[in-house]
Design a protein around this motif. Structure first.
Motif, mmCIF file in Angstrom:
data_model
loop_
_atom_site.group_PDB
_atom_site.id
_atom_site.type_symbol
_atom_site.label_atom_id
_atom_site.label_comp_id
_atom_site.label_asym_id
_atom_site.label_seq_id
_atom_site.Cartn_x
_atom_site.Cartn_y
_atom_site.Cartn_z
ATOM 1 N N HIS A 288 -6.292 -12.493 12.707
ATOM 2 C CA HIS A 288 -5.138 -11.283 12.765
ATOM 3 C C HIS A 288 -5.385 -10.297 11.843
ATOM 4 N N GLN A 289 -6.232 -10.232 10.882
ATOM 5 C CA GLN A 289 -6.511 -9.415 9.875
ATOM 6 C C GLN A 289 -6.552 -8.046 10.252
ATOM 7 N N MET A 290 -7.609 -7.801 11.516
ATOM 8 C CA MET A 290 -7.581 -6.412 12.008
ATOM 9 C C MET A 290 -6.211 -5.728 12.410
ATOM 10 N N THR A 291 -5.560 -6.718 13.321
ATOM 11 C CA THR A 291 -4.361 -6.475 13.944
ATOM 12 C C THR A 291 -3.337 -5.984 12.581
ATOM 13 N N ARG A 292 -3.176 -6.850 11.819
ATOM 14 C CA ARG A 292 -2.206 -6.580 10.732
ATOM 15 C C ARG A 292 -2.684 -5.126 10.107
ATOM 16 N N LEU A 293 -3.955 -5.201 9.383
ATOM 17 C CA LEU A 293 -4.324 -4.008 8.764
ATOM 18 C C LEU A 293 -4.155 -2.738 9.667
ATOM 19 N N GLY A 341 6.182 -3.011 13.381
ATOM 20 C CA GLY A 341 4.891 -3.417 14.077
ATOM 21 C C GLY A 341 5.416 -4.532 15.003
ATOM 22 N N GLY A 342 6.340 -5.413 14.624
ATOM 23 C CA GLY A 342 6.764 -6.565 15.325
ATOM 24 C C GLY A 342 5.776 -7.765 15.035
ATOM 25 N N PHE A 343 5.343 -8.038 13.936
ATOM 26 C CA PHE A 343 4.352 -8.762 13.236
ATOM 27 C C PHE A 343 4.943 -9.628 12.162
ATOM 28 N N SER A 344 4.187 -10.947 11.952
ATOM 29 C CA SER A 344 4.694 -11.456 10.696
ATOM 30 C C SER A 344 4.314 -10.954 9.196
ATOM 31 N N LEU A 345 4.939 -10.950 8.317
ATOM 32 C CA LEU A 345 4.771 -10.335 7.265
ATOM 33 C C LEU A 345 3.848 -11.327 6.369
ATOM 34 N N HIS A 346 3.947 -12.471 6.756
ATOM 35 C CA HIS A 346 3.203 -13.669 5.965
ATOM 36 C C HIS A 346 1.812 -13.651 6.549
ATOM 37 N N THR A 347 1.033 -12.681 6.550
ATOM 38 C CA THR A 347 -0.096 -12.554 7.117
ATOM 39 C C THR A 347 -1.155 -11.936 6.263
ATOM 40 N N TRP A 348 -2.466 -11.701 6.586
ATOM 41 C CA TRP A 348 -3.537 -11.171 5.827
ATOM 42 C C TRP A 348 -3.971 -9.944 6.453
ATOM 43 N N GLY A 349 -4.519 -9.071 5.507
ATOM 44 C CA GLY A 349 -5.093 -7.746 6.194
ATOM 45 C C GLY A 349 -6.348 -7.452 5.223
ATOM 46 N N THR A 350 -7.016 -8.290 4.738
ATOM 47 C CA THR A 350 -8.210 -8.096 3.994
ATOM 48 C C THR A 350 -8.000 -7.361 2.640
ATOM 49 N N PHE A 351 -8.905 -7.389 1.790
ATOM 50 C CA PHE A 351 -8.703 -6.826 0.380
ATOM 51 C C PHE A 351 -8.382 -5.197 0.903
ATOM 52 N N ILE A 352 -8.555 -4.716 2.001
ATOM 53 C CA ILE A 352 -8.487 -3.200 2.009
ATOM 54 C C ILE A 352 -6.959 -2.758 2.006
ATOM 55 N N THR A 353 -6.074 -3.840 2.704
ATOM 56 C CA THR A 353 -4.658 -3.892 2.388
ATOM 57 C C THR A 353 -4.296 -3.404 1.166
ATOM 58 N N ASP A 354 -4.928 -4.218 0.210
ATOM 59 C CA ASP A 354 -4.371 -4.370 -1.278
ATOM 60 C C ASP A 354 -5.028 -2.800 -1.800
ATOM 61 N N TYR A 355 -5.875 -2.371 -1.359
ATOM 62 C CA TYR A 355 -6.474 -1.224 -2.048
ATOM 63 C C TYR A 355 -5.823 -0.004 -1.746
ATOM 64 N N ILE A 356 -5.248 -0.146 -0.285
ATOM 65 C CA ILE A 356 -4.156 0.995 0.114
ATOM 66 C C ILE A 356 -2.858 0.797 -0.792
ATOM 67 N N VAL A 357 -2.382 -0.213 -0.737
ATOM 68 C CA VAL A 357 -1.334 -0.311 -1.654
ATOM 69 C C VAL A 357 -1.530 0.153 -2.926
ATOM 70 N N ASP A 358 -2.631 -0.079 -3.568
ATOM 71 C CA ASP A 358 -2.633 0.369 -5.100
ATOM 72 C C ASP A 358 -3.030 1.866 -5.105
ATOM 73 N N PHE A 359 -4.068 2.328 -4.221
ATOM 74 C CA PHE A 359 -4.633 3.541 -4.395
ATOM 75 C C PHE A 359 -4.555 4.513 -2.936
ATOM 76 N N GLY A 360 -3.653 4.211 -2.299
ATOM 77 C CA GLY A 360 -3.535 4.895 -1.185
ATOM 78 C C GLY A 360 -4.735 5.073 -0.044
#
Length: 433
Positions: A288-293, A341-360
């Protein structure tokens, strides 16, 4: 046979033969494991038999590939720059790290049981830890350094792994186990695997003519710990969700993720018996990572937190200055992923999600480049002067690289602190000196 099982089996065979051809120093290269881990992730997405009704993975794929390419480019640059130095390393005995780990685990467990209601196998909904517990958790995390150091000496010098090192490996994972987590065990397993692969190559390079050396005793402790880990994973997979029926668990995942599992995959799950829980969770966790991301990238709207998300354990200490930024960001992610998005929040989006949250979105690209530069420089330093402490450091780094297919390893204090700590020390083992 399900096509995913066949593809995964072929993938493992290819990885085996590729690893077989590597030298010991190549085993510690970040690009090598980055390619393997993200190839695995893409294969799961393509062949898991799970389709998602939301998101558009192909839309986010170019961005993901760009992030990975920038990591590799940065790595190449970092190897030529070599900006990391270890000339001021602090020498510390392994016995002291052992004591600190066991002491830390003791006070951390005391704090957990003092402030929380513990039901083994279930998450602690509102985990409470005092500053004493935080310090204990930090010290307990040093157990992974003790364990990897003992594993190093066992494989290279045939020194028996002391009982205290097995205890330290348990100290490292104990906090996570009490709260029904699996991240600590995954990181311990990955870093140990890298150490075993590296050492097997190193021994052949040191002793190419296979001169007879001291006979090694069978590592019964490793066998026991491995058995406990497998049992724990099976238990958590079947207990933590509170759903015992595998068909109900599949429906739960489908409903929360807007997904559909193919009949062929369901048949394979039913035929796996005791392993069915682990298998179905593994498929959902890594498909699901790509979908969540994609959903996150399209809908998330909040200014960069500049590291306060990945280093949330530090963010809590500066909330008086910046406010509860991680909580606000998490609420914004809920809007982006759940409401829009209609998706579960308790999922993963790889480290890229975290990099976007921290750095845009653009800043994440620069962060990937900088991360690659840093890792390349650290690797070049290892290559120029290989020490057992630097090998342990790289085992931790590679475990984090593989772990990043879930989320950023910097979220895990028990991984971040040992990695930071070992970057400034040189470990002394009195049995070898």
């Amino acid at each position: 046979m399900n096509i995913f099982i066949l593809v995964f089996f072929i993938f493992l065979i290819i990885v085996y033969f590729v690893i077989k051809k590597q030298s010991s120093i190549s085993i510690l290269k970040m690009p090598f494991w980055l390619i393997i881990s993200y190839s695995f992730l893409f294969l799961v997405h393509l062949f898991s038999g799970i389709s998602f009704n939301v998101g558009y993975p192909l839309r986010i794929l170019p961005y993901v590939i760009l992030c990975l390419l920038l990591l590799l480019i940065g790595y190449k640059i970092g190897r030529s720059v070599n900006m990391v130095s270890y000339s001021n390393s602090i020498k510390i005995r392994l016995s002291k790290l052992t004591f600190l780990s066991i002491f830390g685990a003791t006070i951390y467990l005391f704090d957990l049981f003092r402030l929380n209601t513990i039901n083994f196998g279930f998450r602690i909904d509102d985990l409470q830890v005092s500053i004493i517990g935080v310090i204990g958790n930090v010290l307990a995390s040093l157990g992974i350094i003790v364990w990897l150091s003992s594993l190093y000496y066992n494989k290279i010098f045939y020194v028996k792994i002391p009982f205290s090192s097995y205890i330290c490996s348990l100290c490292f994972v104990l906090g996570g186990v009490i709260s029904a987590g699996r991240q600590a065990i995954i990181l311990l397993f990955l870093s140990s695997l890298i150490m075993v692969l590296w050492s097997s190559k190193k021994i052949k390079e040191i002793n190419p003519n296979k001169i007879k050396r001291k006979k090694k005793s069978f590592p019964w402790g490793i066998l026991v710990i491995t058995s406990l880990i497998i049992s724990y994973f099976a238990m958590i997979s079947s207990v933590r969700s509170g759903i015992s029926n595998i068909d109900d668990k599949i429906k739960m995942f489908e409903n929360t993720s807007g997904a559909k599992v193919s009949e062929e995959t369901i048949n394979d799950i039913d035929n796996l018996g005791l392993l069915s829980d682990i298998y179905v969770e593994g498929l959902f966790y890594y498909s699901h990572q790509m979908t969540r991301l994609d959903l996150f990238f399209q809908n998330y709207d909040y200014y960069p937190l500049l590291g306060l998300s990945q280093f949330h354990y530090l963010e809590r200490r500066v909330q008086w200055l910046f406010g509860k930024q991680s909580d606000i960001s998490w609420q914004k992610q809920e809007v982006a992923i759940v409401q829009k998005g209609g998706f579960s929040l308790h999922t993963w989006g790889t480290f890229i999600t975290d990099y976007i949250v921290d750095f845009g979105r653009f800043g994440a690209l620069l962060a990937c480049l900088f991360t690659g530069v840093l890792l390349g420089s650290v690797y070049e330093n290892l290559k120029n002067k290989e020490t057992h402490t630097k090998v342990i450091q790289h085992c931790l780094i590679i475990s984090g690289v593989i772990f990043s297919i879930q989320f950023s390893p910097f979220h895990e204090l028990i991984w971040t602190f040992p990695l930071f700590f070992i970057s400034f020390i040189e470990i002394i083992n009195s049995k070898i000196q």
